[in-house]
Design a protein around this motif. Sequence first.
Motif, PDB file in Angstrom:
ATOM      1  N   PHE A   1       0.848  -1.190   0.000  1.00 48.81           N
ATOM      2  CA  PHE A   1       0.000   0.000   0.000  1.00 48.81           C
ATOM      3  C   PHE A   1       0.883   1.238   0.000  1.00 48.81           C
ATOM      4  CE2 PHE A   1      -2.512  -3.389   1.910  1.00 48.81           C
ATOM      5  CZ  PHE A   1      -3.683  -3.294   1.165  1.00 48.81           C
TER       6      PHE A   1
ATOM      7  N   ALA B   1       1.085   5.488  -0.262  1.00 47.18           N
ATOM      8  CA  ALA B   1       0.279   6.703  -0.047  1.00 47.18           C
ATOM      9  C   ALA B   1       0.289   7.627  -1.266  1.00 47.18           C
ATOM     10  CB  ALA B   1       0.792   7.462   1.169  1.00 47.18           C
ATOM     11  N   LEU B   2       1.431   7.708  -1.945  1.00 39.71           N
ATOM     12  CA  LEU B   2       1.517   8.613  -3.096  1.00 39.71           C
ATOM     13  C   LEU B   2       0.967   7.930  -4.356  1.00 39.71           C
ATOM     14  CD1 LEU B   2       4.994  10.239  -2.358  1.00 39.71           C
ATOM     15  CD2 LEU B   2       2.758  11.349  -2.247  1.00 39.71           C
ATOM     16  N   HIS B   3       1.022   8.661  -5.475  1.00 40.69           N
ATOM     17  CA  HIS B   3       0.423   8.114  -6.692  1.00 40.69           C
ATOM     18  C   HIS B   3       1.404   7.287  -7.525  1.00 40.69           C
ATOM     19  CE1 HIS B   3       1.840  12.220  -7.729  1.00 40.69           C
ATOM     20  NE2 HIS B   3       2.289  11.606  -8.804  1.00 40.69           N
ATOM     21  N   GLU B   4       2.674   7.247  -7.111  1.00 39.60           N
ATOM     22  CA  GLU B   4       3.649   6.392  -7.791  1.00 39.60           C
ATOM     23  C   GLU B   4       4.339   5.505  -6.764  1.00 39.60           C
ATOM     24  OE1 GLU B   4       4.051   6.226 -10.942  1.00 39.60           O
ATOM     25  OE2 GLU B   4       3.170   8.116 -11.642  1.00 39.60           O
TER      26      GLU B   4
ATOM     27  N   GLU C   1      -0.986  -1.267  -4.478  1.00 36.59           N
ATOM     28  CA  GLU C   1      -2.144  -0.380  -4.517  1.00 36.59           C
ATOM     29  C   GLU C   1      -1.672   1.023  -4.121  1.00 36.59           C
ATOM     30  OE1 GLU C   1      -6.637   0.044  -2.674  1.00 36.59           O
ATOM     31  OE2 GLU C   1      -5.675  -1.895  -2.469  1.00 36.59           O
ATOM     32  N   THR C   2      -1.688   1.944  -5.084  1.00 35.28           N
ATOM     33  CA  THR C   2      -1.266   3.324  -4.785  1.00 35.28           C
ATOM     34  C   THR C   2      -2.443   4.103  -4.195  1.00 35.28           C
ATOM     35  OG1 THR C   2      -1.791   3.901  -7.051  1.00 35.28           O
ATOM     36  CG2 THR C   2       0.518   3.462  -6.575  1.00 35.28           C
ATOM     37  N   ASN C   3      -2.160   5.318  -3.730  1.00 36.30           N
ATOM     38  CA  ASN C   3      -3.203   6.208  -3.187  1.00 36.30           C
ATOM     39  C   ASN C   3      -3.918   5.632  -1.969  1.00 36.30           C
ATOM     40  OD1 ASN C   3      -2.786   8.172  -5.246  1.00 36.30           O
ATOM     41  ND2 ASN C   3      -4.028   6.952  -6.649  1.00 36.30           N
ATOM     42  N   VAL C   4      -3.230   4.829  -1.167  1.00 35.72           N
ATOM     43  CA  VAL C   4      -3.835   4.341   0.073  1.00 35.72           C
ATOM     44  C   VAL C   4      -2.959   4.806   1.232  1.00 35.72           C
ATOM     45  CG1 VAL C   4      -4.618   2.355   1.418  1.00 35.72           C
ATOM     46  CG2 VAL C   4      -4.733   2.288  -1.084  1.00 35.72           C
ATOM     47  N   ILE C   5      -3.529   5.649   2.079  1.00 31.95           N
ATOM     48  CA  ILE C   5      -2.783   6.161   3.228  1.00 31.95           C
ATOM     49  C   ILE C   5      -3.214   5.385   4.458  1.00 31.95           C
ATOM     50  CG2 ILE C   5      -2.292   8.198   4.623  1.00 31.95           C
ATOM     51  CD1 ILE C   5      -3.121   9.860   2.172  1.00 31.95           C
TER      52      ILE C   5
ATOM     53  N   LYS D   1      -5.426   6.562   7.384  1.00 32.28           N
ATOM     54  CA  LYS D   1      -6.486   7.449   6.886  1.00 32.28           C
ATOM     55  C   LYS D   1      -7.468   6.686   5.982  1.00 32.28           C
ATOM     56  CE  LYS D   1      -5.312  11.510   8.543  1.00 32.28           C
ATOM     57  NZ  LYS D   1      -6.193  12.218   9.482  1.00 32.28           N
ATOM     58  N   SER D   2      -6.939   6.128   4.879  1.00 36.29           N
ATOM     59  CA  SER D   2      -7.808   5.412   3.937  1.00 36.29           C
ATOM     60  C   SER D   2      -8.279   4.095   4.537  1.00 36.29           C
ATOM     61  CB  SER D   2      -7.070   5.119   2.632  1.00 36.29           C
ATOM     62  OG  SER D   2      -6.418   6.255   2.146  1.00 36.29           O
ATOM     63  N   THR D   3      -7.431   3.527   5.395  1.00 33.50           N
ATOM     64  CA  THR D   3      -7.793   2.348   6.165  1.00 33.50           C
ATOM     65  C   THR D   3      -6.757   2.251   7.284  1.00 33.50           C
ATOM     66  OG1 THR D   3      -8.331  -0.008   6.087  1.00 33.50           O
ATOM     67  CG2 THR D   3      -6.460   0.725   4.742  1.00 33.50           C
TER      68      THR D   3
END
Lengths: 462, 296
Positions: free
Chosen positions: A168, A170-173, A208-212, A215-217
Amino acid sequence: MADVLKKVPVREQAPKVRAANFEEVCLGYNKEEAMEEAARCINCKNAKCMQGCPVSINIPAFIHEVKEGNFEEAYRIISQSSALPAICGRVCPQESQCEGKCIRGIKGEPISIGKLERFVADWARENGIKPSAPAEKNGHKVAVIGSGPSGLTCAGDLAKLGYDVTIFEALHEAGGVLVYGIPEFRLPKNKVVAAEVENVKALGVKIETNVIIGKSTTIDELMDEEGFEAVFIGSGAGLPMFMGIPGENANGVFSANEYLTRNNLMKAFDENYDTPIARGKKVAVVGGGNVAMDAARTALRLGAEVHIVYRRSEAELPARVEEVHHAKEEGVIFDLLTNPTEILVDENDAVKGMRCIRMELGEPDASGRRRPVAIPGSEFELELDTVIMSLGTSPNPLISSTTIGLDTNRRKCIIADETTGQTSKEGVFAGGDAVTGAATVILAMGAGKAAAKGIHEFLSKR
Amino acid sequence: MYLIKKAEKLTGPIYLMDVEAPRIAKHCLPGQFIIAKIDEKGERIPLTICDYDREAGTITIVFQIIGASTERMSKLQAGDSFRDFVGPLGKPSELCTDDLEEVKKKKILFVAGGVGTAPVYPQVKWLHEHGIDADVIVGAKTKDLIILEEKMKAVAGNLYITTDDGSYGRSGMVTKVIEDLVNEEGKSYDLCVSIGPMIMMKFCCLTTKKLGIPTIVSMNPIMVDGTGMCGACRLTVGDEVKFACVDGPEFDGHLINFDEAMKRQQMYRTAEGRALLKLREGDTHHGGCGNCGGDE
């Protein structure tokens, strides 16, 4: 025949040329150069170089294969220990690790192990050689938080053991500091980082990008609801520090993290990308580490006159000698024994200069380095339009503050066992900068490797 | 990829979208924000969450065209996707996390300015769903820039609309409405939540300070990552430096250094202006207009 006591020189872009572009500085060895350098290795029985490698690559064995021209076999040997050889060959501090221990180095220059590793990894990539996924999956799910050096290494090792691993990010790359922190001219993003991330994916790792996480889980949800049996935290040390001097919130003062992220991750240097960056005319970078050198050389390439402002002397610069050398060659000016006391601003709150004071070295402090002491009455002003603060980073509390039972120390670093990565919470492991505070790519990889072993032992016992 | 389920022009330069993002929809609360990125070359754009549907797994965002990126975003249609959509970022509104019984005792006034109406809406809705009816002032320059009126009416206690030019509702700035409500119309409030352009929040805070009403504001400074990494969003709150992305975005409005925050927000203004003109006019724009700084 070249002098056997000396390294085969590596080709680089000329300083004047490279100071105006973002292409890679070091061009690396070609086949002939690599084989010639490999022939210098005396293949020690008790190879000290391996002891200096945090991921224990079988260095004499791979160099032997290079010498023979068996590059694919050399790649296979390195891959047993490292998932990211093209990266390590470029950014590891070899002078204090493998090459620092090399017997050849006693009476001459050590073998250029880093450049050989880089050659082998680049050769494998250019010839389409990839690691293959293990035939059998063991059905156990492991989550890895963060796709930087520790996370990629841990994920790669677990995938080789048959685990079903999801990273997982947090950033988009994917890539963590390899993507947002280290500049293109030291570590090409598409050619090298993306390719090594693809190699990790080829082992079966999902990203899986964009998962913080936090925060996101949360870690608890990953374990209780999504079926992950173990979690590795490799979330890095991302929070920038500032000096706390007047004027630091002025327009034109950036953390090195912001400056580098805009340029590296968001590609602000390229006009085809939307993210802006301040192209200063006269820039000061405060600090003397590798990140400071990266920020300075980036600002230089964006067209600025650049000063490194560092409060101790050259001998204490924490950056690698090679980085300091490159920065100087390119024209970065070093204002040593100098400490900022105030950022000076114009009527629009934009930076117009920096007040500094000269320093001298006094008695050694707790770190063993001589403590810098201000020389009374030595204040002076530097005229500037941009200041980049590169004073170090600390771990992000997002995960520790949202995970029940995860202990941290007073520096907000996660407490983890050095040999297994085990934290205070069962099934949760950690490593890299999130545990140690800001350190190097290879130490984070070493920690990721140790944790993969720790996780495998933990899950095998259950 | 994050699918756009609905895309709608609310009015003038203001757009609304429902975006599929189940992880965010499951975890977000009013007051938090997301970061959206259109495609590989796009910027990371922070936007406060306007609404969420946990079952459908969607997030509602509302944005106004202010630069090249938001202009590009406005062209996206239902069925298109964002390349990246991450969150929920920041801390939720304290109204949603504090002890509900304590919150119930308070008389709360929301003050929304322009597109700031969007982030006010989920807070008022959340309170309404928990048995608390808050008063809401919505202000805009002119009638055509009033958004979400019907939705807001359905969840607010009293809704007061005002336009600067008097074309709709009351006439004048939101600060005048606050003063009228308290001084002329016998209202009293224990808490004000003000969200809108920084200049509006600044003057709103000056007014509420005079009236002795504690005030929360939601700050929207320049950001890059939104997770505490870059420090671009730093603000002076009292005598401390805070990062809006992780310490906020909501802060005690009476402690914020608005003048500094507004100057920081202008940092890339000419760059944004140039990018917008380049997008609209292509290579035909060569500076000289004196507005965008393109001739510097």
